[in-house]
Scaffold this motif. Structure first.
Motif, PDB file in Angstrom:
ATOM      1  N   LYS A   2       8.994  -7.830   3.795  1.00 49.48           N
ATOM      2  CA  LYS A   2       8.166  -7.192   4.818  1.00 49.48           C
ATOM      3  C   LYS A   2       8.087  -5.691   4.606  1.00 49.48           C
ATOM      4  O   LYS A   2       7.014  -5.101   4.641  1.00 49.48           O
ATOM      5  N   THR A   3       9.228  -5.078   4.342  1.00 57.48           N
ATOM      6  CA  THR A   3       9.263  -3.632   4.144  1.00 57.48           C
ATOM      7  C   THR A   3       8.475  -3.224   2.909  1.00 57.48           C
ATOM      8  O   THR A   3       7.696  -2.261   2.945  1.00 57.48           O
ATOM      9  N   ARG A   4       8.627  -3.943   1.832  1.00 54.21           N
ATOM     10  CA  ARG A   4       7.877  -3.627   0.611  1.00 54.21           C
ATOM     11  C   ARG A   4       6.377  -3.771   0.820  1.00 54.21           C
ATOM     12  O   ARG A   4       5.595  -2.980   0.310  1.00 54.21           O
ATOM     13  N   ILE A   5       5.987  -4.790   1.563  1.00 53.76           N
ATOM     14  CA  ILE A   5       4.565  -4.997   1.854  1.00 53.76           C
ATOM     15  C   ILE A   5       4.024  -3.837   2.690  1.00 53.76           C
ATOM     16  O   ILE A   5       2.954  -3.294   2.406  1.00 53.76           O
ATOM     17  N   GLU A  23       6.219  -0.254  13.501  1.00 56.50           N
ATOM     18  CA  GLU A  23       7.097  -0.399  12.331  1.00 56.50           C
ATOM     19  C   GLU A  23       6.450   0.199  11.081  1.00 56.50           C
ATOM     20  O   GLU A  23       7.114   0.864  10.290  1.00 56.50           O
ATOM     21  N   VAL A  24       5.155  -0.026  10.900  1.00 52.19           N
ATOM     22  CA  VAL A  24       4.441   0.531   9.746  1.00 52.19           C
ATOM     23  C   VAL A  24       4.527   2.054   9.771  1.00 52.19           C
ATOM     24  O   VAL A  24       4.899   2.686   8.774  1.00 52.19           O
ATOM     25  N   VAL A  25       4.205   2.647  10.901  1.00 47.89           N
ATOM     26  CA  VAL A  25       4.235   4.114  11.010  1.00 47.89           C
ATOM     27  C   VAL A  25       5.655   4.635  10.849  1.00 47.89           C
ATOM     28  O   VAL A  25       5.899   5.615  10.134  1.00 47.89           O
ATOM     29  N   LYS A  26       6.627   3.971  11.462  1.00 44.39           N
ATOM     30  CA  LYS A  26       8.032   4.407  11.354  1.00 44.39           C
ATOM     31  C   LYS A  26       8.507   4.371   9.904  1.00 44.39           C
ATOM     32  O   LYS A  26       9.071   5.338   9.404  1.00 44.39           O
TER      33      LYS A  26
END
Length: 187
Positions: free
Chosen positions: A115-118, A21-24
């Motif tokens: 989560k996305t902002r982090i 998810e981080v890489v995506k």
């Protein structure tokens, strides 16, 4: 004991899900970069810890999501089958799964926004530290309720389709493995 196993399974799933998810997300936020390039940059600049940024916030999103989706799915199936007087077809269970997924996606969207902002925050920033409440307060102050629910419609749509496919297929396979339940009449 079941609750502990449930939480443990979500944590283990997040061990795999979070780095992807981080890489995506970082690749989506930087369209000129390839997935491989973003992986290499993340590892070089932040190490393996960078791949797990947002791990806690992901787990804290997944737990309430599942606690809404699965009981709601079971409730909807029970209500529908009682009204029909028979066990639901797999497609009907899939419809219940789609609806349950959409509801769970909507109510947990603020946690997904955090989560996305982090995950996308600049390394070393306050947001990157992963304080979910602080991130939610910042979003509330800057964008209000609209900011907390940003992206809710596409998220609900994607998770609804996934719920339809996954939970419908799950129900079909479960019934294939337990054929005696296929013809059970509800009283």
């Amino acid at each position: 004991m079941e609750r502990q196993q449930f939480v443990a399974s979500l944590v283990v799933a997040c061990l795999i899900r979070v780095p992807t998810e981080v890489v995506k997300q970082r690749t989506q936020a930087s369209p000129s970069s390839s997935t491989y390039h973003m992986l290499v940059v993340t590892l070089r600049e932040e190490g393996v810890r960078g791949l797990y940024r947002g791990f806690r916030s992901t787990v804290l999103r997944e737990i309430p999501f599942s606690l809404v989706q699965f009981p709601l799915w079971e409730y909807l199936k029970t209500q529908w089958s009682q009204r029909r007087g028979h066990t639901l077809h797999s497609w009907q269970a899939a419809v219940c799964g789609a609806f349950a997924g959409a509801v769970a996606a909507f109510v947990t969207t603020p946690l997904d926004v955090a989560k996305t902002r982090i995950m996308l925050a600049k390394a070393g920033s306050t947001t990157a530290n992963g304080n979910i409440l602080l991130v939610l307060c910042d979003v509330w102050k800057s964008r209000g309720l609209t900011g907390l629910f940003a992206g809710s419609i596409p998220r609900m749509t994607a998770i609804s389709v996934g719920g339809f496919i996954f939970l419908g297929a799950y129900e079909k396979v479960r019934r294939s493995l337990l054929p005696e339940r296929n013809h059970a009449k509800l009283s």
